[in-house]
Design a protein around this motif. Structure first.
Motif, mmCIF file in Angstrom:
data_model
loop_
_atom_site.group_PDB
_atom_site.id
_atom_site.type_symbol
_atom_site.label_atom_id
_atom_site.label_comp_id
_atom_site.label_asym_id
_atom_site.label_seq_id
_atom_site.Cartn_x
_atom_site.Cartn_y
_atom_site.Cartn_z
ATOM 1 N N LEU A 85 18.290 -33.918 58.580
ATOM 2 C CA LEU A 85 19.369 -33.223 58.107
ATOM 3 C C LEU A 85 20.293 -33.391 59.246
ATOM 4 O O LEU A 85 21.686 -33.654 58.889
ATOM 5 N N ILE A 86 20.167 -32.795 60.438
ATOM 6 C CA ILE A 86 21.181 -32.936 61.364
ATOM 7 C C ILE A 86 21.648 -34.055 62.088
ATOM 8 O O ILE A 86 22.902 -34.344 62.033
ATOM 9 N N HIS A 87 20.750 -34.949 62.041
ATOM 10 C CA HIS A 87 20.988 -36.382 62.267
ATOM 11 C C HIS A 87 22.097 -37.028 61.416
ATOM 12 O O HIS A 87 23.145 -37.602 61.815
ATOM 13 N N LEU A 88 21.734 -36.812 60.163
ATOM 14 C CA LEU A 88 22.658 -37.181 59.009
ATOM 15 C C LEU A 88 24.100 -36.613 58.905
ATOM 16 O O LEU A 88 25.288 -37.270 59.105
ATOM 17 N N ARG A 89 24.049 -35.506 59.143
ATOM 18 C CA ARG A 89 25.302 -34.559 59.000
ATOM 19 C C ARG A 89 26.225 -34.875 60.264
ATOM 20 O O ARG A 89 27.470 -35.161 59.946
ATOM 21 N N MET A 133 21.265 -45.613 58.801
ATOM 22 C CA MET A 133 19.684 -45.315 59.555
ATOM 23 C C MET A 133 19.057 -43.944 58.945
ATOM 24 O O MET A 133 17.913 -43.842 58.628
ATOM 25 N N HIS A 134 19.796 -42.806 59.202
ATOM 26 C CA HIS A 134 19.153 -41.698 59.029
ATOM 27 C C HIS A 134 19.068 -41.408 57.512
ATOM 28 O O HIS A 134 18.179 -40.546 57.122
ATOM 29 N N LEU A 160 24.291 -32.979 51.225
ATOM 30 C CA LEU A 160 24.705 -32.730 52.486
ATOM 31 C C LEU A 160 26.101 -32.572 52.931
ATOM 32 O O LEU A 160 26.390 -31.355 53.618
ATOM 33 N N PRO A 161 26.914 -33.151 52.489
ATOM 34 C CA PRO A 161 28.378 -32.928 52.899
ATOM 35 C C PRO A 161 28.858 -31.508 52.350
ATOM 36 O O PRO A 161 29.935 -31.078 53.036
ATOM 37 N N THR A 196 24.928 -27.726 64.247
ATOM 38 C CA THR A 196 25.378 -28.963 64.438
ATOM 39 C C THR A 196 26.981 -29.305 64.227
ATOM 40 O O THR A 196 27.474 -30.025 64.961
ATOM 41 N N GLU A 197 27.435 -28.826 63.256
ATOM 42 C CA GLU A 197 28.854 -28.899 62.906
ATOM 43 C C GLU A 197 29.706 -28.355 63.855
ATOM 44 O O GLU A 197 30.614 -28.978 64.779
ATOM 45 N N ILE A 198 29.391 -27.224 64.534
ATOM 46 C CA ILE A 198 30.211 -26.581 65.593
ATOM 47 C C ILE A 198 30.101 -27.184 66.839
ATOM 48 O O ILE A 198 30.968 -27.460 67.436
#
Length: 159
Positions: free
Chosen positions: A37-41, A54-55, A72-73, A92-94
Motif C-alpha cells: 500500500l505505501i509503495h503504491l500510495r 509495478m506496485h 487508495l487515493p 507515507t504521505e507526510i
C-alpha cells in the motif's frame, strides 16, 4: 515513451545499494500488505507511472483486493483500511510531501499510536526507498510495464 538513461548500467554501485535497501524489507517489522500500500500510495503521489504500474501488479499478486487499490487515493474517506494501515498511509504521505515546517507532533503521535518504534523506523526506511525509486524512474522516464517479465509481474494478469 523511451527511457532516457539506463541507470542500472551507468551507476551499478548505486543501483545495487538501492536494491539492497529495498531488499531489506523482507525482514521488515511492517507486513507485506502494508508495504504494498505505501509503495503504491507514494508512487501515486509522486506521479510515477512505472512504479504505480509495478506496485499495483505486485499488490494484486500478493492478494490485495482490487477495490482497496481503487480506494487508495481516497483512503481517508474509505472504510476499507484498518487503523494501522491508515497510520502507515498517513506517515507515507507526510514524508513523501514534507510540510514546510516538518512533521507535527500531532501527526507523529497519531501514527505512533499504531506503530512501535521499530515499525515506525522500518516504515520510514521503506518510504525513503520508494521515494528514491520514484525519483529515478520519473527522471529517466522508466516505461510502465517494461520490466513485467523480469520482475515476474505478468502473474498479475494485468499486462
Amino acid at each position: 515513451m523511451t527511457q532516457r538513461v539506463n541507470y542500472m548500467q551507468q551507476s551499478p554501485e548505486f543501483f545495487k545499494r538501492l536494491i539492497a535497501l529495498s531488499g531489506a524489507e523482507k525482514d521488515s517489522a511492517i507486513e507485506k500488505s502494508i508495504l504494498d500500500l505505501i509503495h503504491l500510495r507514494a508512487s501515486q503521489m509522486n506521479g510515477c507511472g512505472f512504479c504505480v504500474d509495478m506496485h499495483s501488479k505486485e499488490a494484486k499478486i500478493h492478494g490485495e483486493r482490487e477495490l482497496r487499490l481503487y480506494h487508495l487515493p481516497i483512503w481517508r474517506e474509505s472504510t476499507l483500511f484498518s487503523p494501522r494501515e491508515r497510520a502507515a498511509l498517513e506517515w507515507t504521505e507526510i514524508l513523501t510531501k514534507l510540510p514546510e515546517h516538518g512533521v507535527s507532533d500531532e501527526v507523529y503521535n497519531q501514527v505512533r499510536e499504531h506503530l512501535s518504534d521499530k515499525e515506525l523506523s522500518d516504515l520510514t526506511f521503506s518510504i525513503m526507498a520508494i521515494n528514491a525509486w520514484n525519483r529515478i524512474s520519473i527522471g529517466f522516464k522508466s516505461v510502465p510495464g517494461s520490466a513485467d517479465e523480469a520482475y515476474g509481474l505478468t502473474k498479475a494478469g494485468l499486462s
